[in-house]
Motif scaffolding. Structure first.
Motif, short mmCIF file in Angstrom:
data_model
loop_
_atom_site.label_atom_id
_atom_site.label_comp_id
_atom_site.label_asym_id
_atom_site.label_seq_id
_atom_site.Cartn_x
_atom_site.Cartn_y
_atom_site.Cartn_z
N ALA A 62 -9.55 -3.54 -4.41
CA ALA A 62 -9.02 -4.88 -4.14
C ALA A 62 -7.53 -4.95 -4.48
CB ALA A 62 -9.79 -5.92 -4.95
N SER A 63 -7.13 -4.30 -5.57
CA SER A 63 -5.71 -4.28 -5.94
C SER A 63 -4.88 -3.58 -4.88
CB SER A 63 -5.54 -3.59 -7.30
OG SER A 63 -6.19 -4.31 -8.33
N SER A 66 -5.19 -5.70 -1.38
CA SER A 66 -4.50 -7.00 -1.47
C SER A 66 -2.99 -6.81 -1.55
CB SER A 66 -5.01 -7.79 -2.68
OG SER A 66 -4.77 -7.09 -3.89
N TRP A 70 -0.55 -8.40 1.20
CA TRP A 70 0.55 -9.28 0.80
C TRP A 70 1.89 -8.82 1.39
CZ3 TRP A 70 1.53 -13.93 -1.21
CH2 TRP A 70 2.81 -14.18 -1.72
N GLN A 83 -2.62 -16.73 0.28
CA GLN A 83 -2.88 -15.64 -0.65
C GLN A 83 -4.31 -15.65 -1.20
OE1 GLN A 83 -1.57 -15.84 -4.83
NE2 GLN A 83 -0.33 -14.02 -4.41
N PHE A 87 -7.17 -12.84 -0.30
CA PHE A 87 -7.64 -11.94 -1.34
C PHE A 87 -9.15 -12.07 -1.54
CE2 PHE A 87 -3.33 -11.54 -3.74
CZ PHE A 87 -2.79 -10.96 -2.61
N VAL A 90 -10.83 -10.12 1.14
CA VAL A 90 -10.75 -8.69 0.84
C VAL A 90 -11.82 -8.30 -0.17
CG1 VAL A 90 -9.35 -6.90 -0.28
CG2 VAL A 90 -8.31 -8.42 1.43
N ALA A 130 -5.86 -9.05 -8.76
CA ALA A 130 -5.12 -8.97 -7.50
C ALA A 130 -3.90 -9.89 -7.51
CB ALA A 130 -6.04 -9.32 -6.33
#
Length: 205
Positions: A62-63, A66, A70, A83, A87, A90, A130
């Motif tokens: 996810a990090s 995302s 972004w 945002q 996220f 995701v 995230a």
């Protein structure tokens, strides 16, 4: 609209970031995020380990995803206000993959985790990691490391707490009014206080 990618982080910064995510700013015991699954899946150590592994995997991916969403989609198109929704989508997609994998390859663990596995989608710790990566301007590598470290911190907290609960259930005798959830809250509070001791930790970069 032009924008600049975050600067690359050195090894010292990466290491400091990882240790901070695991101990100093532990998502469960210091920031108190994701407590639902912390209390719900910590009855047995084996289940806690499985949940922790799932959270590490979801947080790491996810990090990474995302961060890419972004800087390559939301930022260039000036859709920053999307945002949170982006996220969550995701995270929900990643959780679905994890759920299908566990159901196929680890059915016992899948049954043990129950409703708490799909609830990773709404786990504020995962979303918080995230968003923190973006708000703090971490590089891609820094974001991935932070996601993995935050997941490790979550796993460390839930596994320790699960072992405490097993010991309490097996041997501890307490007044009637403290049996069950009250004694669990007291144990969690004492564990959180022990992690607060890392708040003054300073690492040389």
């Amino acid at each position: 609209m032009s924008f600049v990618f975050p600067e690359a982080m050195g090894f010292g910064e990466i290491f400091s970031l990882a240790v901070a995510a695991i101990l100093v700013n532990n998502y469960i015991l210091v920031q108190f995020l994701g407590c639902c699954s912390f209390f719900g899946v910590s009855k047995k150590t084996e289940t806690a380990v499985g949940m922790g592994m799932a959270v590490i995997f979801v947080m790491a991916l996810a990090s990474a995803v995302s961060w890419a969403v972004w800087y390559f989609i939301l930022k260039p198109l000036e859709l920053e206000y999307m945002q949170t929704i982006a996220f969550i989508l995701v995270i929900a997609t990643l959780v679905q993959f994890v759920e299908m994998f566990m159901k196929k390859s680890m059915p016992a663990l899948y049954q043990a985790l129950g409703i708490f596995l799909p609830l990773i989608t709404t786990n504020c710790a995962v979303l918080g990691a995230a968003i923190t990566n973006i708000d703090n301007g971490y590089s891609f590598i820094g974001s991935v490391v932070y996601g993995v470290a935050a997941g490790i911190g979550y796993t460390l907290a839930i596994v320790i707490f699960a072992s405490i609960r097993e010991r309490l259930d097996a041997t501890a005798k307490c007044p009637k009014c403290f049996e069950g959830f009250p004694i669990q809250l007291i144990a969690a509070a004492l564990l959180a206080m022990s992690f607060m001791g890392f708040s003054g930790l300073h690492l040389p970069l």
